[in-house]
Enzyme design. Structure first.
Site, PDB file in Angstrom:
ATOM      1  N   GLU A 102      49.240  28.439  35.365  1.00 45.77           N
ATOM      2  CA  GLU A 102      48.175  29.425  35.570  1.00 45.77           C
ATOM      3  C   GLU A 102      48.209  30.449  34.438  1.00 45.77           C
ATOM      4  O   GLU A 102      49.266  30.724  33.863  1.00 45.77           O
ATOM      5  CB  GLU A 102      48.388  30.090  36.947  1.00 45.77           C
ATOM      6  CG  GLU A 102      47.463  31.219  37.303  1.00 45.77           C
ATOM      7  CD  GLU A 102      45.995  30.846  37.416  1.00 45.77           C
ATOM      8  OE1 GLU A 102      45.463  30.228  36.484  1.00 45.77           O
ATOM      9  OE2 GLU A 102      45.357  31.217  38.424  1.00 45.77           O
ATOM     10  N   ASP A 103      47.063  31.000  34.107  1.00 50.09           N
ATOM     11  CA  ASP A 103      47.015  32.000  33.040  1.00 50.09           C
ATOM     12  C   ASP A 103      47.655  33.310  33.469  1.00 50.09           C
ATOM     13  O   ASP A 103      48.501  33.870  32.772  1.00 50.09           O
ATOM     14  CB  ASP A 103      45.568  32.229  32.556  1.00 50.09           C
ATOM     15  CG  ASP A 103      44.596  32.547  33.695  1.00 50.09           C
ATOM     16  OD1 ASP A 103      44.999  32.553  34.866  1.00 50.09           O
ATOM     17  OD2 ASP A 103      43.409  32.780  33.392  1.00 50.09           O
ATOM     18  N   ASP A 106      47.791  37.928  39.525  1.00 51.64           N
ATOM     19  CA  ASP A 106      47.435  39.324  39.771  1.00 51.64           C
ATOM     20  C   ASP A 106      47.844  39.625  41.221  1.00 51.64           C
ATOM     21  O   ASP A 106      49.019  39.869  41.489  1.00 51.64           O
ATOM     22  CB  ASP A 106      45.927  39.433  39.504  1.00 51.64           C
ATOM     23  CG  ASP A 106      45.378  40.843  39.546  1.00 51.64           C
ATOM     24  OD1 ASP A 106      46.143  41.780  39.737  1.00 51.64           O
ATOM     25  OD2 ASP A 106      44.158  41.007  39.392  1.00 51.64           O
ATOM     26  N   PHE A 155      43.033  45.507  33.084  1.00 50.60           N
ATOM     27  CA  PHE A 155      42.204  44.301  32.953  1.00 50.60           C
ATOM     28  C   PHE A 155      42.234  43.840  31.497  1.00 50.60           C
ATOM     29  O   PHE A 155      42.039  44.629  30.577  1.00 50.60           O
ATOM     30  CB  PHE A 155      40.765  44.572  33.387  1.00 50.60           C
ATOM     31  CG  PHE A 155      39.954  43.319  33.424  1.00 50.60           C
ATOM     32  CD1 PHE A 155      40.059  42.435  34.492  1.00 50.60           C
ATOM     33  CD2 PHE A 155      39.111  42.997  32.368  1.00 50.60           C
ATOM     34  CE1 PHE A 155      39.336  41.250  34.506  1.00 50.60           C
ATOM     35  CE2 PHE A 155      38.381  41.809  32.381  1.00 50.60           C
ATOM     36  CZ  PHE A 155      38.494  40.941  33.452  1.00 50.60           C
ATOM     37  N   ARG A 168      37.188  34.443  26.118  1.00 53.27           N
ATOM     38  CA  ARG A 168      38.291  33.484  26.243  1.00 53.27           C
ATOM     39  C   ARG A 168      38.789  32.986  24.890  1.00 53.27           C
ATOM     40  O   ARG A 168      39.913  32.500  24.772  1.00 53.27           O
ATOM     41  CB  ARG A 168      37.845  32.245  27.037  1.00 53.27           C
ATOM     42  CG  ARG A 168      37.459  32.513  28.482  1.00 53.27           C
ATOM     43  CD  ARG A 168      37.310  31.167  29.214  1.00 53.27           C
ATOM     44  NE  ARG A 168      36.582  31.294  30.468  1.00 53.27           N
ATOM     45  CZ  ARG A 168      37.144  31.634  31.628  1.00 53.27           C
ATOM     46  NH1 ARG A 168      38.426  31.906  31.676  1.00 53.27           N
ATOM     47  NH2 ARG A 168      36.429  31.702  32.732  1.00 53.27           N
TER      48      ARG A 168
HETATM   49  P1  IMP Z   1      44.791  36.687  41.835  1.00 48.70           P
HETATM   50  O1  IMP Z   1      44.465  38.133  42.134  1.00 48.70           O
HETATM   51  O2  IMP Z   1      46.271  36.523  41.529  1.00 48.70           O
HETATM   52  O3  IMP Z   1      44.312  35.788  42.928  1.00 48.70           O
HETATM   53  O4  IMP Z   1      44.017  36.330  40.491  1.00 48.70           O
HETATM   54  C1  IMP Z   1      42.870  35.565  40.500  1.00 48.70           C
HETATM   55  C2  IMP Z   1      42.356  35.225  39.133  1.00 48.70           C
HETATM   56  O5  IMP Z   1      41.768  36.396  38.589  1.00 48.70           O
HETATM   57  C3  IMP Z   1      43.335  34.769  38.056  1.00 48.70           C
HETATM   58  O6  IMP Z   1      43.617  33.416  38.079  1.00 48.70           O
HETATM   59  C4  IMP Z   1      42.550  35.099  36.804  1.00 48.70           C
HETATM   60  O7  IMP Z   1      41.691  34.034  36.473  1.00 48.70           O
HETATM   61  C5  IMP Z   1      41.771  36.316  37.206  1.00 48.70           C
HETATM   62  N1  IMP Z   1      42.365  37.548  36.632  1.00 48.70           N
HETATM   63  C6  IMP Z   1      43.325  38.347  37.158  1.00 48.70           C
HETATM   64  N2  IMP Z   1      43.577  39.391  36.359  1.00 48.70           N
HETATM   65  C7  IMP Z   1      42.766  39.238  35.264  1.00 48.70           C
HETATM   66  C8  IMP Z   1      42.565  40.006  34.046  1.00 48.70           C
HETATM   67  O8  IMP Z   1      43.206  41.049  33.774  1.00 48.70           O
HETATM   68  N3  IMP Z   1      41.635  39.512  33.180  1.00 48.70           N
HETATM   69  C9  IMP Z   1      40.915  38.378  33.411  1.00 48.70           C
HETATM   70  N4  IMP Z   1      41.071  37.629  34.529  1.00 48.70           N
HETATM   71  C10 IMP Z   1      41.985  38.061  35.447  1.00 48.70           C
HETATM   72 MG    MG Z   2      42.691  31.873  36.501  1.00 48.99          MG
END
Ligand code: IMP
Ligand code: MG
Length: 178
Positions: A102-103, A106, A155, A168
């Protein structure tokens, strides 16, 4: 590196391409020790992880398979109900060591559901690797086995990560200017 504009927002330099490369090399060293001989299947979470995955797997020196998955949210029968659908997981996972790439993690909500789905398909072992991790935003308790860099709750865009679909393609990572 200088400030960039993505759509209507301004972002300033945060993590350079060479810092990213160092973080990925450290993950690769760990994986080359841990995963050799396990014939792992890497599940690459689109869209954001494509660049991380491409650079990481070039540094791995053991046999492995790669597959790509995507999570789509759609409205359920009730308009307020959001369901996450997993697209592209066609492999037989039984008996496999699966490593999700995963990238960024969050809140951890997205990946929590995915990890449960993968486990329910009888993988012997499921590991998780994330290039970036926001520990102060994390609401879950599952382990993240490989983390490239821990970052604050800003962010960010670049290196696969987007703002509203854009940004991206940058080789470096930028953070939003408030
Ligand atoms: P989660 O809150 O861990 O479920 O994150 C969900 C998705 O939000 C991640 O897989 C990313 O694709 C996207 N995401 C979270 N933080 C960032 C950020 O700082 N920039 C861009 N995408 C983000
Ligand atoms: Mg993602």
């Amino acid at each position: 590196m200088h400030t960039i504009t993505v759509k209507d927002k301004i972002f300033s330099p945060f993590i350079t391409a060479s810092e990213i490369d160092n973080a990925i090399s450290k993950i690769a060293v760990s994986m080359n020790e841990d995963l050799a001989g396990k014939n792992p299947l890497f599940l690459i979470v689109l869209n954001g992880a494509f660049m991380f995955a491409a650079d990481l797997v070039k540094k791995l020196n053991f046999p492995c398979e790669l597959s790509f998955i995507k999570l789509a949210s759609y409205s359920g029968t009730k308009s307020s109900e959001k369901v996450r659908e997993l697209i592209g997981l066609n492999e037989d996972l039984s008996g496999r060591t699966v490593v999700v790439l995963e990238d960024i993690i969050d809140t951890g909500i997205t990946l929590g559901d995915l990890m449960e789905t993968v486990k329910s398909k009888n993988a012997v072992e499921v590991r998780l690797a994330a290039l970036l991790f926001k520990p102060k935003a994390f609401l879950k308790s599952y382990p993240i086995d490989y983390v490239g860099l821990e970052i604050p709750n800003d962010f960010i865009v670049g290196y696969g990560l987007d703002y509203d679909g854009y940004g991206r393609n940058y080789p470096d990572i930028y953070k939003i200017v408030e």
